[in-house]
Design a protein around this motif. Structure first.
Motif, PDB file in Angstrom:
ATOM      1  N   SER A 128     -44.456 -42.001  45.765  1.00 35.57           N
ATOM      2  CA  SER A 128     -43.309 -42.869  45.487  1.00 35.57           C
ATOM      3  C   SER A 128     -43.253 -44.010  46.501  1.00 35.57           C
ATOM      4  O   SER A 128     -43.608 -43.836  47.665  1.00 35.57           O
ATOM      5  N   GLU A 129     -42.791 -45.166  46.030  1.00 34.82           N
ATOM      6  CA  GLU A 129     -42.711 -46.341  46.903  1.00 34.82           C
ATOM      7  C   GLU A 129     -41.785 -46.059  48.079  1.00 34.82           C
ATOM      8  O   GLU A 129     -42.041 -46.469  49.210  1.00 34.82           O
ATOM      9  N   ASP A 130     -40.684 -45.353  47.757  1.00 34.59           N
ATOM     10  CA  ASP A 130     -39.710 -45.013  48.778  1.00 34.59           C
ATOM     11  C   ASP A 130     -40.338 -44.137  49.860  1.00 34.59           C
ATOM     12  O   ASP A 130     -40.164 -44.372  51.051  1.00 34.59           O
ATOM     13  N   GLU A 169     -52.371 -45.236  51.430  1.00 33.19           N
ATOM     14  CA  GLU A 169     -51.579 -46.469  51.471  1.00 33.19           C
ATOM     15  C   GLU A 169     -52.229 -47.617  50.717  1.00 33.19           C
ATOM     16  O   GLU A 169     -51.576 -48.625  50.472  1.00 33.19           O
ATOM     17  N   THR A 170     -53.496 -47.503  50.370  1.00 32.67           N
ATOM     18  CA  THR A 170     -54.145 -48.634  49.689  1.00 32.67           C
ATOM     19  C   THR A 170     -53.517 -48.823  48.319  1.00 32.67           C
ATOM     20  O   THR A 170     -53.092 -47.855  47.679  1.00 32.67           O
ATOM     21  N   PRO A 171     -53.425 -50.074  47.867  1.00 29.29           N
ATOM     22  CA  PRO A 171     -52.827 -50.339  46.558  1.00 29.29           C
ATOM     23  C   PRO A 171     -53.550 -49.590  45.432  1.00 29.29           C
ATOM     24  O   PRO A 171     -52.903 -49.110  44.490  1.00 29.29           O
ATOM     25  N   GLU A 172     -54.872 -49.445  45.546  1.00 30.23           N
ATOM     26  CA  GLU A 172     -55.638 -48.749  44.498  1.00 30.23           C
ATOM     27  C   GLU A 172     -55.174 -47.296  44.383  1.00 30.23           C
ATOM     28  O   GLU A 172     -54.933 -46.796  43.291  1.00 30.23           O
ATOM     29  N   ALA A 173     -55.062 -46.639  45.529  1.00 31.71           N
ATOM     30  CA  ALA A 173     -54.666 -45.227  45.515  1.00 31.71           C
ATOM     31  C   ALA A 173     -53.234 -45.088  45.008  1.00 31.71           C
ATOM     32  O   ALA A 173     -52.927 -44.182  44.217  1.00 31.71           O
ATOM     33  N   GLN A 174     -52.354 -45.975  45.449  1.00 35.60           N
ATOM     34  CA  GLN A 174     -50.960 -45.902  45.016  1.00 35.60           C
ATOM     35  C   GLN A 174     -50.843 -46.100  43.511  1.00 35.60           C
ATOM     36  O   GLN A 174     -50.102 -45.386  42.834  1.00 35.60           O
ATOM     37  N   ALA A 175     -51.587 -47.077  42.986  1.00 42.87           N
ATOM     38  CA  ALA A 175     -51.535 -47.341  41.541  1.00 42.87           C
ATOM     39  C   ALA A 175     -51.998 -46.111  40.766  1.00 42.87           C
ATOM     40  O   ALA A 175     -51.386 -45.712  39.773  1.00 42.87           O
ATOM     41  N   MET A 176     -53.042 -45.484  41.259  1.00 47.27           N
ATOM     42  CA  MET A 176     -53.585 -44.321  40.560  1.00 47.27           C
ATOM     43  C   MET A 176     -52.603 -43.148  40.602  1.00 47.27           C
ATOM     44  O   MET A 176     -52.391 -42.459  39.602  1.00 47.27           O
ATOM     45  N   ARG A 233     -49.334 -43.287  40.987  1.00 46.59           N
ATOM     46  CA  ARG A 233     -48.133 -43.541  40.184  1.00 46.59           C
ATOM     47  C   ARG A 233     -48.416 -43.408  38.705  1.00 46.59           C
ATOM     48  O   ARG A 233     -47.601 -42.892  37.952  1.00 46.59           O
ATOM     49  N   ALA A 234     -49.582 -43.857  38.296  1.00 45.74           N
ATOM     50  CA  ALA A 234     -49.953 -43.709  36.886  1.00 45.74           C
ATOM     51  C   ALA A 234     -49.987 -42.221  36.527  1.00 45.74           C
ATOM     52  O   ALA A 234     -49.519 -41.797  35.474  1.00 45.74           O
ATOM     53  N   ARG A 235     -50.502 -41.443  37.466  1.00 44.26           N
ATOM     54  CA  ARG A 235     -50.637 -40.013  37.214  1.00 44.26           C
ATOM     55  C   ARG A 235     -49.275 -39.321  37.171  1.00 44.26           C
ATOM     56  O   ARG A 235     -49.048 -38.397  36.394  1.00 44.26           O
ATOM     57  N   LEU A 236     -48.382 -39.779  38.014  1.00 43.37           N
ATOM     58  CA  LEU A 236     -47.058 -39.159  38.074  1.00 43.37           C
ATOM     59  C   LEU A 236     -46.125 -39.708  37.001  1.00 43.37           C
ATOM     60  O   LEU A 236     -44.968 -39.305  36.916  1.00 43.37           O
ATOM     61  N   GLY A 237     -46.629 -40.674  36.221  1.00 39.01           N
ATOM     62  CA  GLY A 237     -45.816 -41.202  35.122  1.00 39.01           C
ATOM     63  C   GLY A 237     -44.765 -42.190  35.596  1.00 39.01           C
ATOM     64  O   GLY A 237     -43.870 -42.558  34.848  1.00 39.01           O
TER      65      GLY A 237
END
Lengths: 255, 241
Positions: A71-73, A239-246, A248-252
């Protein structure tokens, strides 16, 4: 609130149970805090020579609580860093216990959960438990567990297991040396763990303690700098944007 | 003799001197090091053309040219270090045979595919050469006990036995199936999130730190080069039919 971790002592054998079955015993900060507290208590118990580590419900431990780290938070508050450091410190603490630890892998042991089993001195599971390190598949890095897996099964095998990702059966985990004993069905697990723990408990506590301390010294188990650096490496990748995007996509949650 | 190709997201480097069982010359080794260093694909397959993956150094060349053995040893160390330094995983397709310097290349692999009948080993003490150059990488791959046996005992082992030791990780029934399986595994590895794979590889390299012993290993092998024992045993080996 009932504890997220239960500790029971029966004679010379203690049992530490991850007790968050509705989340497959995923490692949250609260659960890790409880683990730290219970293991601190245990360190002072000279009457205990064997510690069994297990999970309540169907899973052993599903790994890091991804909801928190994805989560971003959570990211903004450095939750992932605290979680990873707490896991790294707990692994050191568990390994540093004077008693022998036995992971009773009753079901899924994934990522950090499989790491916990790897940190224990021995691990027992059944053929169909799901074990493994799917971190790279999720775009993250199993840096906290890597040194423990290298110590347990050697650098070559660890390299393959971690880079190829995925999960494997308990049977396969036994073939690779990730667990030390495998039984045919979940129903056989209690008997096998009781047998192993009972046998371990016959050891002289002084002899066990001295032997474990030497092994820890020889294989660098208590190298805190490496353990903490593993948490840093893992956090950096998270923390990398790639990992975060992946994640979040996975967590819906939307990328 | 070094051929480079791309197959999807996978780089393929082939040793191609099939009539000499891909025996490595100093020039080929230098080309191999360069090819590895220039690899940018998600994963790399290292393979050999012809009947075997690689029979090791070109011993005839070493017997004729005093500069060949040191160049090959240094190149071998560089090749293995270069393979391990890549961001993407390395799969070695070891079909038929991987012997001496050919077997040492396995030290740079994440995954080794071989056929059951493949012959593997380091029979180099017999020719007065020390496999010390490979020791730092081999002990990580198979553990100290098997590494010790594998380097001091000049015998060869089968693919089956190598798999039991952990030197080989995937066995196929026949040599022709090695390359397709290696490419399949490499494609699966190349499809994984590259940042996670690269970070994991870098961390494993850091904690294993086999590179720390690389200079000492190379120095130990180099200390014997062109000594009386090596020249005598090498000349005898080259004369053998």
């Amino acid at each position: 609130m009932p504890g997220l971790v239960q500790l029971e002592v029966a004679g010379r054998i203690a049992t530490l149970t991850l007790h968050r079955p509705e989340a497959r015993n995923a490692l949250s900060l609260d659960l890790l805090a409880d683990l730290h507290a219970r293991v601190d208590e245990l360190a002072a118990r000279a009457d205990v020579t064997v510690l069994v580590v297990t999970g309540a419900g169907k899973a052993f431990c599903a790994g890091m609580d991804l909801k928190a780290v994805g989560s971003e938070d959570g990211l903004r508050h450095g939750l992932h860093r605290r979680l990873l450091q707490s896991l790294a410190d707990f692994a050191l603490k568990l390994r540093g216990l004077p008693m022998v630890s036995v992971a009773r892998v009753n079901g899924a042991a994934i990522g950090g959960g499989c790491g916990l089993a790897t940190v224990c001195d021995l691990a027992v599971t059944h053929c169909d438990s799901k074990m493994g390190f799917p971190e790279v598949d999720l775009g993250v890095c199993p840096a906290v567990v890597a040194p423990w897996l290298v110590r347990k099964i050697g650098a070559g095998r660890a390299r393959r297991v971690l880079l190829c990702g995925g999960v494997m059966s308990g049977q396969r985990a036994w073939e690779l040396g990730i667990v030390d004993r495998v039984v045919p069905t979940p129903a056989d697990l209690d008997g096998a763990v009781a047998e192993v723990a009972g046998r371990l408990a016959t050891g002289g506590p002084g002899a066990v303690r001295a032997t474990k301390a030497l092994l820890n010294d020889l294989d660098g188990s208590l190298d805190a700098a490496t353990a903490r650096r593993g948490a840093e490496v893992s956090a950096g990748v998270l923390e990398t944007p790639e990992a975060q995007a992946m994640l979040r996509a996975r967590l819906g949650g939307g990328a | 003799m070094i051929v480079r190709e791309h197959r999807g997201g996978v780089a393929l480097i082939r040793l191609s001197r099939p009539d000499q069982r891909n025996a490595l010359t100093p020039g080929a080794m230098a080309d191999l090091v360069r090819a590895v260093r220039e690899t940018t694909a998600g994963s790399l397959v290292l393979a050999g053309d012809g009947p075997v993956f690689c029979a090791g150094f070109d011993l005839k060349r070493c017997a004729e040219d005093a500069g060949a053995m040191p160049a090959l040893l240094r190149g071998l160390s560089e090749a293995v270090i270069a393979l391990r330094a890549l961001p993407g995983p390395v799969v070695v397709a070891a079909h038929g045979a991987a012997i001496a310097g050919g077997c040492a290349l396995l030290g740079g692999a994440d995954v080794v595919v071989a056929d059951r009948g493949c012959r593997l080993g380091y029979p180099v003490v017999r020719i007065g050469v020390s496999p010390a150059v490979s020791a730092p990488f081999l002990r990580g791959a198979v553990g100290d006990g098997p590494a010790r046996a594998g380097m001091l005992d000049p015998g060869l082992v089968s693919g089956d036995e190598a798999a039991r030791l952990g030197l080989v990780h995937e066995l196929v029934e026949s040599p022709d199936l090695v390359m397709p399986r290696a490419l399949e595994l490499a494609a699966a590895l190349a499809a994984k999130p590259p940042w996670a794979v690269a970070a994991t590889r870098a961390w494993l390299r850091e904690i294993e730190d086999a590179e720390a012993g690389a200079e000492r290993g190379l120095a130990a092998s180099m200390s014997l080069v062109n000594g009386e024992e090596e020249r005598r045993l090498l000349a005898a080996a080259v004369r053998r039919p």
